[in-house]
Design a protein around this motif. Structure first.
Motif, mmCIF file in Angstrom:
data_model
loop_
_atom_site.group_PDB
_atom_site.id
_atom_site.type_symbol
_atom_site.label_atom_id
_atom_site.label_comp_id
_atom_site.label_asym_id
_atom_site.label_seq_id
_atom_site.Cartn_x
_atom_site.Cartn_y
_atom_site.Cartn_z
ATOM 1 N N LEU A 149 -42.504 55.027 0.338
ATOM 2 C CA LEU A 149 -42.727 53.972 1.450
ATOM 3 C C LEU A 149 -41.548 53.107 1.691
ATOM 4 O O LEU A 149 -41.611 52.399 2.580
ATOM 5 C CB LEU A 149 -43.880 53.238 0.912
ATOM 6 N N ALA A 151 -38.664 54.514 1.639
ATOM 7 C CA ALA A 151 -37.667 55.507 2.136
ATOM 8 C C ALA A 151 -36.459 55.924 1.016
ATOM 9 O O ALA A 151 -35.338 55.638 1.496
ATOM 10 C CB ALA A 151 -37.166 55.085 3.354
ATOM 11 N N LEU B 148 -42.273 57.148 8.297
ATOM 12 C CA LEU B 148 -41.762 57.782 7.269
ATOM 13 C C LEU B 148 -41.042 59.204 7.814
ATOM 14 O O LEU B 148 -40.395 59.740 6.830
ATOM 15 C CB LEU B 148 -42.855 58.060 6.398
ATOM 16 N N THR B 153 -38.320 52.712 6.496
ATOM 17 C CA THR B 153 -39.358 51.839 5.808
ATOM 18 C C THR B 153 -40.196 51.333 6.825
ATOM 19 O O THR B 153 -39.698 50.974 7.930
ATOM 20 C CB THR B 153 -38.781 50.826 5.152
#
Lengths: 218, 218, 218
Positions: A149, A151, B148, B153
């Motif tokens: 979430l 990344a 995603l 993010t």
């Protein structure tokens, strides 16, 4: 005089619920801390709390067809995750210094989730190999989702001896199931094995090997 | 003279479908625009269209056990998402200047999805707290998945007053359900509340607080 | 003299299983190679092996309600994925030079997964459009998950003619189903069409168009 067996059963169930919610709490804290470090807003911090504490169990329940997942149908899980998120949001700085206690609690959550996940997969008729792996997934799935979430490549895929400890705990449960061992002592044994391996790995800095590659990151 | 109630019912259902597909369209546009900006190919742009418009509803349906999800079993959703993807792929430059109308339509989609998601979760017997949260997830899940897929993010976790508006709309539906309010006016009220909060937040630049942290991003 | 039809049936089923496991193996190799390049530990490499080989089929099975997914309930899939992961972990350097054979095998895996995915979706009563798309998802879902796990935008969204080949293979199966063609020759035809398109696209460097955008990446 032995304990009343019915009372005993109820006590055990309450104990398991308390442990489960304790695991939810410590995992939620790991999610909330990452959220604060990445400068997410208060909603984002609470999403990371919930994801870190519940995504593993949700993935397991969706895969075995146990819908709606427990973390969705029982309000206590999300309440605990939200509480952890709020605590971290407002008291991040003092709490972020408590690295060691948090690592120890996190190891406890991992042990509990791995064992409970394997038990549930066995109860739904999965074969032993997959039950052990789903137990591991229950333990590590929250951390993977938390990292995705924001990344970043999940920490559990990079060197730490974390998933292996979860697999050990889940594996003890499955072996005990195959050999007909009594359920409760087996579960306790699995959780202790996972916890012990994880704590020793933290203290000694054990990690898993990385392959040799002559190339740059691609 | 009152309307024929059967006709009324059918009209309402058609109206809801039209609104649902309109929400799908605006969300798909947000996905396609991100895809073009990240230089994805035409297939990637259409995947982002579909993900942005349908991932929230799909996640909700998988979690409550309503498989196959509506976005999978009804071809109209993917057709609308594909149409939005093609429109953006071929006319990105002129359309990308229409920032304000797109934000307004997106707020409309959010309101509709949040309300419809909460209604569906209630219909599947979820408890009120989780129904409100699943309504919110229906509204924001598409944007999270969209972000995603290009490895960033999710925007919804970072400051904007977006998820809170969805939660407000879903919350009105759930409160109305608990208090026995009539369904249609409650749903309209929930959607209006979500829309109003979102539009005011956009105009005034309202955002959620971020926690204080003395550390760098980690 | 014709073959014994029962024997024939059993041979076919065995053949399909062998092909399915072969596809699992080549996809697992693509996952393991990415894991080694990103310097994941041995556990991370095996997670990427399993994700690349099985996430597409798992997503399809969760979406159509066929839980637990085949990749979870049958231990052979994970065993094959683990074997591929170990092979790459220990012999990465010599094997990484075999780019062309791996691309060809990967195209074979794609063809097989797309066709098998479409067949399964039809068997679960999905409408033809969605069956074709779920066939495509079965083929490309593993690669998408593999890339997301190392926090990069999925390669399949960026220019290669890969998903279109999967969609062609799945589309042939669906068209044959609608027109009442015999199942086995149709499946073979779909797989050949997918394989041929993919191999030609590799050899000629065909790729999908990217939209014009005057902006930087945003």
């Amino acid at each position: 005089m032995p304990l009343n067996p019915l009372l005993d059963q109820r006590l055990l169930k309450d104990l398991l619920l308390v442990l489960d919610l304790a695991g939810t709490f410590v995992f939620a804290i790991s999610g909330a801390m990452l959220g604060v470090r990445r400068r997410l807003d208060i909603f984002g911090v609470m999403v990371l709390s919930f994801a870190a504490s519940s995504a593993g169990g949700i993935a397991r329940d969706v895969l075995i067809g146990a819908t709606p997942p427990a973390a969705i149908s029982d309000w206590r899980y999300i309440a605990v995750a939200a509480a952890a998120g709020l605590v971290i949001f407002f008291w991040y700085s003092p709490l972020s210094r408590l690295q060691t206690p948090i690592l120890v609690f996190d190891a406890g959550g991992l042990a509990l989730f791995a064992v409970a996940g394997a038990e549930k997969a066995l109860a739904f008729g999965l074969n032993p190999l997959m039950a052990a792996l789903l137990g591991m997934l229950t333990g590590i799935g929250g951390g993977i989702t938390r990292d995705l979430l924001v990344a970043r490549t999940p920490a559990v895929l990079q060197g730490d001896l974390y998933a292996v400890a979860a697999l050990l705990g889940a594996g003890v449960v499955v072996v005990g199931h195959l050999l007909g061992w009594p359920v409760v002592p087996t579960a306790i044994g699995g959780a202790m094995a996972c916890l012990a391996l994880r704590l020793v790995a933290i203290r000694r800095g054990w990690s898993l090997p990385v392959a040799r590659s002559d190339e740059d990151q691609g």
